[in-house]
Design an enzyme around this catalytic site. Structure first.
Site: not given
Ligand SMILES: *Cc1c(COP(=O)(O)O)cnc(C)c1O
Length: 404
Positions: A232, A266-269, A344, A373
């Site tokens: 997050g 646990e970061c993604g974005r 379209c 994403y």
């Molecule tokens: C999607 C998700 C993340 C990563 O979230 P970001 O906003 O991309 O950092 C971490 N933990 C869980 C459980 C998620 O669903």
């Protein structure tokens, strides 16, 4: 100008000239530098995992593997992707709703180190499958907070969502644990918000979650080894140069940590967003009902992010001088432009009414911050247009596809 890598010049040098360009360009060196700097901001002992769902390409996973603690996955498919890309050495933790027995069997077979449980039913299933396999499965209970959480653009907890175990039901979940000898409780999991740009607010939220976890551990006599505080950490699509203040976040959180309970993120974005661009050639220009449109080779079937967030995605125009047709080159100058894709459907819009100096057919639009994403959440085969090229750069060269 932004700090982006790949640069517009790099992209120009890489993309082919003999057909309209449509490509994702990922800079793996910049991605690794960025991941290292995020990890180095953390307080000592805290662990930083990469949330695979933001971008699961094997080249991204392999680039990140040496720099992060491991990978957070949400499906059996993501487990297999990580194992195939990185091998047995990768640490994997797993969360996500709608768990099935086959998910649990897969995670046991692939050496996933811990499961985050989101319901009482999931606890029962995990226990049954682990027990039948003769395994003890380390688990965290994922909490959906009772109170509202201000500040973030997407809320997973503190609201009526399908995620986690609602706070009021945590005592029930702890009671169920006692019937689950094949589950080893290690702590709690909170992933309450996504895209939080307020580092101080995020630290305060995490501190409150840690305090709640400690209160429950105390009240129920549980050994709180671990609290996972989710992902997050935010980015700002309206300001590509802005950065989440990870140093301030870590400094504000540090006083709330102790040696007894490890914390994980646990970061993604924030990891994957920045160092990738989605490049689309302008193949047509037109006006309708007073609005100027650029039609792109590409669109939301490759890059659904602006659509799913309902925002205008940041972009730059890369001019190209070549014009090989024997009719005048159309252009639009000094007025708002709407960028539409090749689908379209009127929903295929990536940015609306954005003032541009000049855009011509044959120029390219470079969408910034396209790494998280983006391709991964898009409906690639809707309308069966050709997929984009996907170019991954390391040491200034394209990483060949076969090593994907
Ligand atoms: C999607 C998700 C993340 C990563 O979230 P970001 O906003 O991309 O950092 C971490 N933990 C869980 C459980 C998620 O669903």
């Amino acid at each position: 100008m932004t700090l982006f890598r790949p640069t517009i010049e790099q992209i120009a040098a890489l993309t082919r000239d003999d057909r309209p360009v449509c490509a994702f360009v990922y800079d793996l060196d910049a991605l690794m530098d960025h991941a290292r700097s995020l990890v180095s901001a953390l307080p000592r002992g805290a662990e930083f995992f990469y949330a695979v769902k933001a971008n699961n390409d094997p080249r991204v996973l392999r680039a990140l593997a040496p720099h992060v603690a491991g990978f957070e996955v949400a499906s059996a498919g993501e487990i297999r992707r990580v194992r195939a890309a990185v091998g047995l050495s990768a640490r994997i933790i797993m969360g996500g709703p709608a768990r099935t027995g086959s998910d649990i069997a897969t995670l046991l077979a692939h050496g996933v180190e811990r499961l985050h449980l989101e319901s009482l039913q999931a606890m029962r299933i995990a226990n049954a499958v682990a027990e039948a396999a003769g395994a003890i499965l380390p688990v965290l209970l994922r909490v959906n907070l009772a109170g509202p959480v201000p500040g973030a653009t997407l809320t997973m907890g503190g609201a009526a969502t399908q995620f986690g175990i609602e706070e009021a039901a945590i005592p029930d979940a702890i009671a169920v644990l006692r019937d689950c000898p094949a589950l080893r409780f290690e702590g709690f999991h909170f992933h309450t918000v996504s895209n939080n740009r307020d580092a101080a607010g995020h630290a305060a939220l995490c501190a409150a979650e840690l305090a709640l976890a400690r209160r429950w551990a105390e009240a129920y006599g549980l050994d709180l080894r671990l609290v996972n505080l989710g992902g997050g950490w935010g980015v700002d699509y309206a300001d590509p140069d802005w950065r989440f203040d990870a140093d301030a976040f870590a400094r504000l959180l540090a006083p709330h940590l102790d040696a007894r309970t490890r914390v994980q993120f646990e970061c993604g974005r924030i990891v994957a967003a920045y160092h990738a661009a989605y490049v689309c050639e302008i193949v047509d220009l037109k006006r309708a009902h007073g609005r100027a449109f650029a039609l792109l080779r590409g669109g939301t079937h490759h890059f659904r992010l602006p659509n799913s967030w309902a925002h205008d995605h940041p972009f730059a125009i890369q001019p190209r001088e070549a014009w090989h047709n024997d009719w005048p080159r159309p252009e639009i100058a000094g007025e708002p432009l709407t960028l539409a894709g090749e689908l379209c459907t009127p929903k295929d819009i990536l940015a609306r009414d954005i003032p541009v100096e000049r855009a011509r057919i044959g120029d390219r639009v470079v969408f910034l911050m396209a790494g998280a994403y983006g391709w991964d959440i898009s409906h690639h085969d809707f309308l069966c247009h050709a997929h984009p090229e996907r170019l991954f750069l390391a040491d200034g060269a394209v990483v060949p596809e076969q090593s994907a």
